[in-house]
Motif scaffolding. Structure first.
Motif, PDB file in Angstrom:
ATOM      1  N   ILE A 175       0.857  -1.179   0.000  1.00 49.79           N
ATOM      2  CA  ILE A 175       0.000   0.000   0.000  1.00 49.79           C
ATOM      3  C   ILE A 175       0.901   1.240   0.000  1.00 49.79           C
ATOM      4  CG2 ILE A 175      -0.129  -0.091   2.521  1.00 49.79           C
ATOM      5  CD1 ILE A 175      -2.822   1.225   2.390  1.00 49.79           C
ATOM      6  N   LEU A 176       0.522   2.272  -0.742  1.00 45.67           N
ATOM      7  CA  LEU A 176       1.323   3.490  -0.832  1.00 45.67           C
ATOM      8  C   LEU A 176       0.814   4.522   0.173  1.00 45.67           C
ATOM      9  CD1 LEU A 176       3.635   4.930  -2.218  1.00 45.67           C
ATOM     10  CD2 LEU A 176       2.012   5.778  -3.916  1.00 45.67           C
ATOM     11  N   ASP A 177       1.546   4.711   1.245  1.00 44.56           N
ATOM     12  CA  ASP A 177       1.221   5.681   2.287  1.00 44.56           C
ATOM     13  C   ASP A 177       2.546   6.026   2.969  1.00 44.56           C
ATOM     14  OD1 ASP A 177      -0.063   7.289   4.093  1.00 44.56           O
ATOM     15  OD2 ASP A 177      -0.727   5.645   5.387  1.00 44.56           O
ATOM     16  N   LYS A 178       3.391   6.773   2.275  1.00 42.35           N
ATOM     17  CA  LYS A 178       4.785   6.964   2.677  1.00 42.35           C
ATOM     18  C   LYS A 178       4.922   7.453   4.125  1.00 42.35           C
ATOM     19  CE  LYS A 178       7.009   7.597  -1.818  1.00 42.35           C
ATOM     20  NZ  LYS A 178       7.895   6.453  -1.632  1.00 42.35           N
ATOM     21  N   HIS A 179       5.821   6.782   4.851  1.00 42.19           N
ATOM     22  CA  HIS A 179       6.121   7.131   6.233  1.00 42.19           C
ATOM     23  C   HIS A 179       7.632   7.194   6.423  1.00 42.19           C
ATOM     24  CE1 HIS A 179       1.938   6.511   7.371  1.00 42.19           C
ATOM     25  NE2 HIS A 179       2.235   6.785   8.626  1.00 42.19           N
ATOM     26  N   SER A 180       8.045   7.918   7.436  1.00 42.26           N
ATOM     27  CA  SER A 180       9.434   7.898   7.879  1.00 42.26           C
ATOM     28  C   SER A 180       9.443   7.504   9.344  1.00 42.26           C
ATOM     29  CB  SER A 180      10.094   9.269   7.685  1.00 42.26           C
ATOM     30  OG  SER A 180       9.419  10.263   8.442  1.00 42.26           O
ATOM     31  N   LYS A 221       9.832   6.177  16.361  1.00 40.37           N
ATOM     32  CA  LYS A 221       8.875   7.256  16.144  1.00 40.37           C
ATOM     33  C   LYS A 221       8.613   7.373  14.649  1.00 40.37           C
ATOM     34  CE  LYS A 221      10.232   9.905  20.227  1.00 40.37           C
ATOM     35  NZ  LYS A 221      10.690  11.220  20.742  1.00 40.37           N
ATOM     36  N   CYS A 222       7.346   7.321  14.258  1.00 40.22           N
ATOM     37  CA  CYS A 222       6.991   7.326  12.841  1.00 40.22           C
ATOM     38  C   CYS A 222       6.009   8.450  12.532  1.00 40.22           C
ATOM     39  CB  CYS A 222       6.360   5.991  12.434  1.00 40.22           C
ATOM     40  SG  CYS A 222       7.438   4.560  12.653  1.00 40.22           S
ATOM     41  N   GLU A 223       6.125   8.974  11.323  1.00 35.74           N
ATOM     42  CA  GLU A 223       5.173   9.981  10.869  1.00 35.74           C
ATOM     43  C   GLU A 223       5.017   9.890   9.363  1.00 35.74           C
ATOM     44  OE1 GLU A 223       8.393  13.658  10.583  1.00 35.74           O
ATOM     45  OE2 GLU A 223       6.747  13.744  12.019  1.00 35.74           O
ATOM     46  N   ARG A 224       3.855  10.313   8.907  1.00 35.47           N
ATOM     47  CA  ARG A 224       3.565  10.275   7.477  1.00 35.47           C
ATOM     48  C   ARG A 224       4.443  11.293   6.768  1.00 35.47           C
ATOM     49  NH1 ARG A 224      -1.328  10.076   7.953  1.00 35.47           N
ATOM     50  NH2 ARG A 224      -1.709   7.902   7.418  1.00 35.47           N
ATOM     51  N   SER A 225       5.075  10.878   5.648  1.00 36.95           N
ATOM     52  CA  SER A 225       6.004  11.746   4.928  1.00 36.95           C
ATOM     53  C   SER A 225       5.290  12.849   4.179  1.00 36.95           C
ATOM     54  CB  SER A 225       6.853  10.926   3.946  1.00 36.95           C
ATOM     55  OG  SER A 225       7.624   9.984   4.650  1.00 36.95           O
ATOM     56  N   SER A 226       4.080  12.551   3.667  1.00 33.89           N
ATOM     57  CA  SER A 226       3.315  13.550   2.923  1.00 33.89           C
ATOM     58  C   SER A 226       1.846  13.208   3.031  1.00 33.89           C
ATOM     59  CB  SER A 226       3.746  13.591   1.453  1.00 33.89           C
ATOM     60  OG  SER A 226       3.535  12.336   0.843  1.00 33.89           O
ATOM     61  N   THR A 227       1.001  14.178   2.737  1.00 34.96           N
ATOM     62  CA  THR A 227      -0.438  13.947   2.799  1.00 34.96           C
ATOM     63  C   THR A 227      -0.871  13.123   1.612  1.00 34.96           C
ATOM     64  OG1 THR A 227      -0.753  16.069   3.869  1.00 34.96           O
ATOM     65  CG2 THR A 227      -2.703  15.021   2.898  1.00 34.96           C
ATOM     66  N   PRO A 228      -1.473  11.931   1.799  1.00 35.98           N
ATOM     67  CA  PRO A 228      -1.867  11.078   0.685  1.00 35.98           C
ATOM     68  C   PRO A 228      -2.994  11.699  -0.128  1.00 35.98           C
ATOM     69  CG  PRO A 228      -2.786  10.242   2.736  1.00 35.98           C
ATOM     70  CD  PRO A 228      -1.878  11.374   3.108  1.00 35.98           C
ATOM     71  N   THR A 229      -2.998  11.405  -1.409  1.00 34.02           N
ATOM     72  CA  THR A 229      -4.081  11.855  -2.279  1.00 34.02           C
ATOM     73  C   THR A 229      -5.261  10.929  -2.125  1.00 34.02           C
ATOM     74  OG1 THR A 229      -3.346  10.524  -4.135  1.00 34.02           O
ATOM     75  CG2 THR A 229      -2.379  12.707  -3.925  1.00 34.02           C
ATOM     76  N   PRO A 234      -6.544   5.624   2.587  1.00 32.06           N
ATOM     77  CA  PRO A 234      -7.098   6.594   3.526  1.00 32.06           C
ATOM     78  C   PRO A 234      -6.165   6.798   4.704  1.00 32.06           C
ATOM     79  CG  PRO A 234      -8.768   5.030   2.834  1.00 32.06           C
ATOM     80  CD  PRO A 234      -7.472   4.540   2.290  1.00 32.06           C
ATOM     81  N   ALA A 235      -6.159   8.014   5.226  1.00 33.01           N
ATOM     82  CA  ALA A 235      -5.239   8.347   6.308  1.00 33.01           C
ATOM     83  C   ALA A 235      -5.530   7.492   7.533  1.00 33.01           C
ATOM     84  CB  ALA A 235      -5.374   9.830   6.663  1.00 33.01           C
ATOM     85  N   THR A 236      -4.463   7.095   8.186  1.00 33.88           N
ATOM     86  CA  THR A 236      -4.589   6.363   9.436  1.00 33.88           C
ATOM     87  C   THR A 236      -3.874   7.154  10.504  1.00 33.88           C
ATOM     88  OG1 THR A 236      -2.604   5.109   8.913  1.00 33.88           O
ATOM     89  CG2 THR A 236      -4.700   4.111   8.315  1.00 33.88           C
ATOM     90  N   THR A 237      -4.207   6.921  11.755  1.00 35.70           N
ATOM     91  CA  THR A 237      -3.626   7.678  12.851  1.00 35.70           C
ATOM     92  C   THR A 237      -2.148   7.371  12.982  1.00 35.70           C
ATOM     93  OG1 THR A 237      -5.722   7.598  14.014  1.00 35.70           O
ATOM     94  CG2 THR A 237      -3.766   8.135  15.319  1.00 35.70           C
ATOM     95  N   THR A 238      -1.311   8.410  12.973  1.00 36.70           N
ATOM     96  CA  THR A 238       0.131   8.240  13.131  1.00 36.70           C
ATOM     97  C   THR A 238       0.439   8.085  14.610  1.00 36.70           C
ATOM     98  OG1 THR A 238       0.530   9.626  11.227  1.00 36.70           O
ATOM     99  CG2 THR A 238       2.384   9.295  12.727  1.00 36.70           C
ATOM    100  N   THR A 239       1.267   7.105  14.938  1.00 38.74           N
ATOM    101  CA  THR A 239       1.661   6.873  16.315  1.00 38.74           C
ATOM    102  C   THR A 239       3.156   7.089  16.445  1.00 38.74           C
ATOM    103  OG1 THR A 239       2.066   4.533  15.969  1.00 38.74           O
ATOM    104  CG2 THR A 239      -0.168   5.175  16.559  1.00 38.74           C
ATOM    105  N   ASN A 240       3.597   7.257  17.658  1.00 42.54           N
ATOM    106  CA  ASN A 240       5.016   7.460  17.921  1.00 42.54           C
ATOM    107  C   ASN A 240       5.647   6.240  18.560  1.00 42.54           C
ATOM    108  OD1 ASN A 240       5.134  10.080  16.923  1.00 42.54           O
ATOM    109  ND2 ASN A 240       4.317  10.919  18.828  1.00 42.54           N
ATOM    110  N   SER A 241       5.038   5.091  18.384  1.00 41.79           N
ATOM    111  CA  SER A 241       5.619   3.879  18.937  1.00 41.79           C
ATOM    112  C   SER A 241       5.426   2.742  17.955  1.00 41.79           C
ATOM    113  CB  SER A 241       4.967   3.519  20.271  1.00 41.79           C
ATOM    114  OG  SER A 241       3.586   3.296  20.086  1.00 41.79           O
TER     115      SER A 241
END
Length: 247
Positions: A175-180, A221-229, A234-241
């Motif tokens: 699935i394409l939902d880029k994260h770092s 710690k993870c976060e979405r790299s960019s806002t998905p189109t 669909p956006a999912t809740t970003t967590t820090n663990s």
């Protein structure tokens, strides 16, 4: 006796073929990326023990057969090799069939250019004459037929210890939902990216492995790299663990 020795020498060669017979060209990267379902994208033919009958010899076919557009879709299928005799010649044909529970798989329609297909392993047995005449269909592209005797044998490769980190299992859905994702390893911060959060966490685990530092589940710690189109997941809740399981 001379004929027997000649046959044994023939079957003990890397591709059990005559030295003046060139090996078949392996499928190119483009062939693999855009292959149709049912096409063999990788193949080796390794001589094996044919059993107790000295007149019977064996060859183990191994490789991948294209089935679906990514690994998730591939899990819906089973692949294999079917044998038939056509005009006195053994013909080996790849097949792709949906599993009985194929409808239970829900996959994102994302085409993976690096996806080679579903792995297969198939033993072939027969006389030396039959194996030398045998052919394999749909190798590289649909409709391409090659002689079994021209397919190279599998060459054992010893992986260096460092490669063990790269072999960390990746069972993420394509699935394409880029994260770092990032975490502190000793005195430095390691940050990596992935096509989705699951892949980013896998890449972080590999980076820590290569740094010979243990990654603890609560340090990433993870976060979405960019806002998905709208065409992306669909956006999912970003967590820090680091979660114990990823979908």
């Amino acid at each position: 006796m001379k004929k027997l020795l000649a046959t044994l020498a023939l079957l003990s060669s890397p591709a059990f073929s005559q030295y003046d017979r060139p090996s078949v060209d392996q499928p190119s990267a483009d062939d693999i990326a855009y292959a149709e379902n049912g096409v063999i994208t990788q193949i080796t033919a390794t001589p094996t023990n044919g059993g107790f009958n000295p007149t019977i010899h064996g060859v183990l076919l191994e490789g991948t057969i294209k089935a679906g557009g990514n690994s998730c879709e591939g899990s819906r299928y089973k692949v294999g090799i079917a044998e038939s005799i056509v005009k006195g010649r053994l013909v080996l044909t790849p097949y792709v069939r949906e599993k009985d529970n194929a409808g239970d798989f829900a996959c994102i329609a994302l085409y993976d250019l690096n996806y080679k297909g579903v792995e297969f392993s198939y033993p072939v047995r027969g006389t030396a004459k039959a194996l030398n005449k045998a052919v394999v269909e749909d190798v590289g592209v649909m409709g391409r037929t090659v002689k079994l005797s021209t397919i190279p044998a599998k060459v054992p490769v010893e992986k260096p210890v460092a490669d063990a980190c790269d072999s960390i299992s990746d069972n993420c859905i394509k699935i394409l939902d880029k994260h770092s994702c990032s975490a502190v390893a000793g005195a430095r911060l390691i940050a990596v990216e992935g096509n989705n959060k699951c892949e980013a966490l896998i890449n972080l685990s590999k980076a820590f492995c290569k740094a010979k530092v243990e990654l603890k589940s609560d340090e990433a710690k993870c976060e979405r790299s960019s806002t998905p189109t709208s065409e992306e997941n669909p956006a999912t809740t970003t967590t820090n663990s680091l979660q114990t399981s990823e979908s």
